[in-house]
Design an enzyme around this catalytic site. Structure first.
Site, mmCIF file in Angstrom:
data_model
loop_
_atom_site.group_PDB
_atom_site.id
_atom_site.type_symbol
_atom_site.label_atom_id
_atom_site.label_comp_id
_atom_site.label_asym_id
_atom_site.label_seq_id
_atom_site.Cartn_x
_atom_site.Cartn_y
_atom_site.Cartn_z
ATOM 1 N N ARG A 639 0.675 -1.274 0.589
ATOM 2 C CA ARG A 639 -0.389 0.186 -0.349
ATOM 3 C C ARG A 639 1.328 1.318 -0.283
ATOM 4 O O ARG A 639 1.780 1.520 0.851
ATOM 5 C CB ARG A 639 -1.007 -0.288 1.599
ATOM 6 N N ASN A 642 2.059 8.002 0.412
ATOM 7 C CA ASN A 642 2.181 8.675 -0.081
ATOM 8 C C ASN A 642 3.020 8.645 -1.245
ATOM 9 O O ASN A 642 4.230 8.842 -1.558
ATOM 10 C CB ASN A 642 3.082 9.725 1.143
ATOM 11 N N PRO A 643 2.405 9.085 -2.531
ATOM 12 C CA PRO A 643 3.236 8.596 -3.840
ATOM 13 C C PRO A 643 3.352 9.441 -4.162
ATOM 14 O O PRO A 643 4.971 8.796 -4.613
ATOM 15 C CB PRO A 643 1.749 8.425 -4.811
ATOM 16 N N GLY A 713 8.819 -1.997 2.216
ATOM 17 C CA GLY A 713 9.596 -0.974 1.988
ATOM 18 C C GLY A 713 9.927 -0.275 0.277
ATOM 19 O O GLY A 713 9.806 -0.962 -0.359
ATOM 20 N N VAL A 714 10.436 0.732 0.636
ATOM 21 C CA VAL A 714 10.048 1.325 -0.733
ATOM 22 C C VAL A 714 11.841 2.212 -0.958
ATOM 23 O O VAL A 714 11.811 2.461 -2.218
ATOM 24 C CB VAL A 714 9.400 2.556 -1.572
ATOM 25 N N GLY A 715 12.610 2.104 -0.030
ATOM 26 C CA GLY A 715 14.026 2.566 0.432
ATOM 27 C C GLY A 715 15.316 2.320 -0.356
ATOM 28 O O GLY A 715 15.679 2.817 -0.694
ATOM 29 N N GLU A 716 15.055 0.526 -0.325
ATOM 30 C CA GLU A 716 16.379 0.918 -1.098
ATOM 31 C C GLU A 716 16.248 -0.495 -2.390
ATOM 32 O O GLU A 716 17.057 -0.751 -3.606
ATOM 33 C CB GLU A 716 16.688 -0.795 0.258
HETATM 34 MO MO1 MOS Z 1 19.762 0.794 5.446
HETATM 35 S S1 MOS Z 1 21.684 -0.086 4.959
HETATM 36 O O1 MOS Z 1 18.974 -0.206 6.417
HETATM 37 O O2 MOS Z 1 20.335 2.485 6.154
#
Ligand code: MOS
Length: 749
Positions: A639, A642-643, A713-716
């Protein structure tokens, strides 16, 4: 601490808070210079600490001219291994669960370049810097091992943060023997450094046996416990304030020697002490992405189906500690091979210990895997996208646990459509642009696991009908403050503007770790649960009060919306939060919650974010210069709260992938072991002119298992897939297969 935040109203929509592309709450503070970072703090009477660092990679310090440094005007003290005050924890002992060995002047040994060898404390930064320069260290120099070829492989107990170093499903040799074709190749990835804009810094101030630390930090509660152990005090005596971080990328989730030394100096000298590393000093004691040397063997049958996938990774670590990039594990969750073997060996080098750096393992592992898959597709005469569509896993290989959906297929299909993949010639060197540049298209699969960190939160509904929500989380630029407030607002039936969020200070309920792309899910779920708890308590007040229109409705008989509790099924009967509190004679009602992952659900379901990245490159046929011209990523990560911010995370990841593919490498002088480009001028990262047109498609995905919010998660994930896609596009443009990163001009001419 109260911070004034703002929200651009043009992006506000009422109704459901999820899905609103709100701008960052902290955006205005940051762009107007009002956000204070650790080193902006100047408590009364503060001293400045500067580390003197080694210029050799291995050996011993035989002499330091402490007298010269101490004689320098303004220098207050010089700590060396001879007089460094004691610590309550042995720095050569790792502290679980996330501990590293650190260099805090425990002896005269030198184990890597830029290791602290003394700490100079002075009245001014200039005096401390001058003092450090006067130390004139003499060394007993041993030859340095900094290249992958110079290390001796060794067996490992674990990779990454406690992951098994060897995982096998099926019979790999039988799978290879049964294959019609076997593709085999080796891939090398370099050392990369986090290079967060804000250097590692601390301002430490003691009051008896309590200490306040202003420092950027991705893991507040964990860090408090670790610092407490080093200083022999209870964890609650450590207060960490980390309202803003100028980037972290994993390097601010771990303890490091320089910061511990500064805290120690503050205690010994009974004055506040500030230490901020220089850019060059960040190339050593605060972690990096370790080098890898990976070998893949892929077996395929006559239909282009995998029969075996063998991923071996040789991963560099320091001479004295173990953090191994879990690169081969990138091959475990993605492709449906009847036999998969992922295994790691370590390699000791005279460098600082590597650590988690954005997509640790997945980044370098998927870089190798996705090129290998391209090579295997080529061996089968198949289009690389068709090859992936043939081989992606619909259930988790080995465990048979179901993935949440067929979202990955949709990523391939929608990404290909947006990119315009159809009609791509199979053979390389077939496409040119109007200027005669070689054009190539490549694809890579993106994947990232979904961890959940235990987290806690508090939600307070106030007399005026607004709310304060609190959790000790970290916003290192990803937009956590904004998204966490949106999640809390939804649970509280309020508009995000009515929700004040306090975060970034360790005295608040533990918000877990901002890492592993799991912060929104973990701290968000805690806030969601705390909000629901507050609403339940408010509903108790109303439904048990004969004067309320909600009297007798029972707790499940009310719905919270727009600052009011409504009677379910009879929505005209309602009361505002403020009215309920006023009549009950209460100034507030407080909800609290913890959020854990249900281990039974986790055991039964595979939890990953998925994606597919498509890249176009253009290459000057005479000069070999590569430009990435287009990147299209399609990602499914549950989900989307915040697009705007999610897209921005994908862009950030894809840009990092571009950086990995074409630019980043710490280059070590083979004789001295010194890093020759320990600065932002020569350690290359993309600037605006390097970044192509970016497109990120948000594939809708409903995952009922990952957590009650359905958030992943979307960061990595954006780094994964991208590196391989660019490398594969370069092959498609030129016919040259490069298996070493970063890919350079000299590889192509
Ligand atoms: Mo990161 S390498 O999960 O801050």
């Amino acid at each position: 601490m109260s911070l004034e935040t703002s929200q651009s109203t043009q992006h506000r929509r009422h109704g459901s808070n999820a899905g609103q592309p709100l701008t960052r709450r902290d955006g205005v503070l940051k762009v107007t210079g009002r956000a204070t970072y650790a080193a902006d703090n100047h408590p009364e009477g503060m001293l400045y600490a500067v580390t003197a660092v080694s210029s050799i990679a291995r050996g011993r310090v035989t002499a330091l001219d402490v007298a010269a440094a101490k004689a320098h005007p303004g220098v207050v003290e010089v700590f060396t291994p001879a007089n460094r005050p004691p610590l309550a924890h042995d720095p050569d002992e790792k502290m679980p669960p996330f501990g590293f060995r650190v260099e805090v002047l425990q002896n005269d040994g030198v184990r890597y370049v830029n290791q602290p060898i003394a700490l100079v404390i002075a009245e001014t930064l200039e005096a401390a810097t001058e003092g450090a320069a006067l130390l004139n260290p003499q060394y007993d120099i041993h030859s340095a091992r900094t290249r992958l070829e110079s290390g001796e492989p060794f067996a490992l107990a674990a990779v990454g943060v406690g992951a098994p170093p060897r995982t096998v499903h099926g019979d790999i040799e039988a799978g290879l023997a049964a294959a019609a074709r076997v593709t085999e190749a080796e891939y090398v990835t370099p050392s990369q450094y986090h290079n967060a804009m804000e250097p590692h810094a601390v301002v430490a101030e003691w009051d008896g046996d309590r200490v306040t630390l202003d420092m950027p930090n991705q893991a507040l509660a964990l860090s408090c416990a670790s610092y407490a152990a080093y200083f022999g005090i209870p964890a609650e005596n450590v207060l960490i304030r980390s309202p803003f971080l100028g980037g972290g990328f994993g390097s601010k989730a771990i303890l490091n020697g320089p910061q511990i030394l500064a805290i120690l100096a503050a205690r010994a000298l009974k004055r506040p002490v500030k230490l901020a590393l220089t850019r060059a000093q960040m190339y050593g004691p605060v972690g990096h992405r370790g080098q890898t040397w990976q070998k893949l063997r892929i077996g395929t049958d006559h239909d282009g189906r995998l029969t075996a996938l063998h991923h071996h990774a040789l991963c560099a670590t320091s001479s004295f500690d173990e953090f191994m990039e879990p690169a081969a594990n990138a091959s475990l969750p993605l492709y449906a091979s009847p036999a998969i073997l992922a295994e790691h060996e370590g390699l000791r080098l005279d460098m600082g210990t590597p650590g988690p750096m954005r997509a640790p393992g997945e980044a370098s592992g998927s870089a190798a895997l996705e090129i290998a898959m391209d090579e295997a597709a080529g061996a089968c005469g198949m289009d690389p996208l068709a090859f992936r569509l043939t081989n992606y896993a619909e259930i988790e290989p080995g465990t048979g646990r179901p993935f949440s959906s067929k979202a990955l297929r949709e990523c391939y299909v929608e990404g290909a459509k947006r990119f315009g993949w159809a009609g791509r010639p199979l053979a390389p060197r077939q496409m040119r642009d109007e200027n005669g540049f070689l054009v190539g298209w490549g694809v890579g699969t993106a994947v990232f696991h979904c961890p959940h960190f235990p987290a806690e939160a508090r939600a307070t509904l106030r007399a005026d009908g607004t709310a304060l929500v609190e959790t000790a989380g970290a916003d290192m630029g990803q937009g956590a403050w904004t998204v966490l407030a949106q999640i809390a607002a939804e649970a509280l039936g309020l508009d995000p503007d009515q929700v004040e969020l306090h975060s970034g200070i360790s005295s608040l309920p533990d918000g877990g770790i901002a890492g592993g792309s799991g912060h929104t899910a973990s701290a968000g779920l805690a806030l969601h649960n705390a909000g629901e708890d507050a609403i339940a308590r408010l509903a108790d007040l109303a439904t048990t009060d004969p004067a309320s229109p909600l009297f007798g409705a029972g707790n499940i008989g009310v719905v919270a919306r727009s600052g009011r509790l409504h009677r379910r099924g009879d929505e005209d009967r309602s009361e505002s939060y403020a009215e309920i509190l006023a009549r009950a004679g209460r100034t507030e009602v407080v909800g609290t919650a913890k959020a854990m992952r249900d281990p039974n659900v986790a055991a039964a379901h595979a939890m990953f974010s998925h994606g597919a990245v498509f890249a176009e490159v253009k290459i000057d046929p005479d000069l070999g210069q590569v430009r990435a011209t287009r990147l299209v990523g399609a990602f499914a990560a549950g989900r989307v709260i915040n697009p705007r911010l999610v897209r921005s995370q994908y862009f950030g990841g894809m840009i990092w992938g571009l950086s990995f593919a074409l630019q980043e490498e710490a280059i070590t002088d083979r004789r001295s072991g010194r890093i020759m480009n320990a600065d932002l001028a020569e350690y290359h990262v993309p600037v605006n002119a390097d970044v192509p047109s970016l497109d990120a498609i948000l594939i809708p995905e409903d995952d009922a298992y990952v957590n009650p919010l359905g958030v992943k998660g979307v960061g990595e994930i954006g780094i994964t897939g991208t590196v391989g896609a660019i490398a594969n596009a370069i092959w498609h443009a030129t016919g040259v297969r490069v298996r070493r990163f970063p890919i350079r001009i000299e590889d192509l001419v």
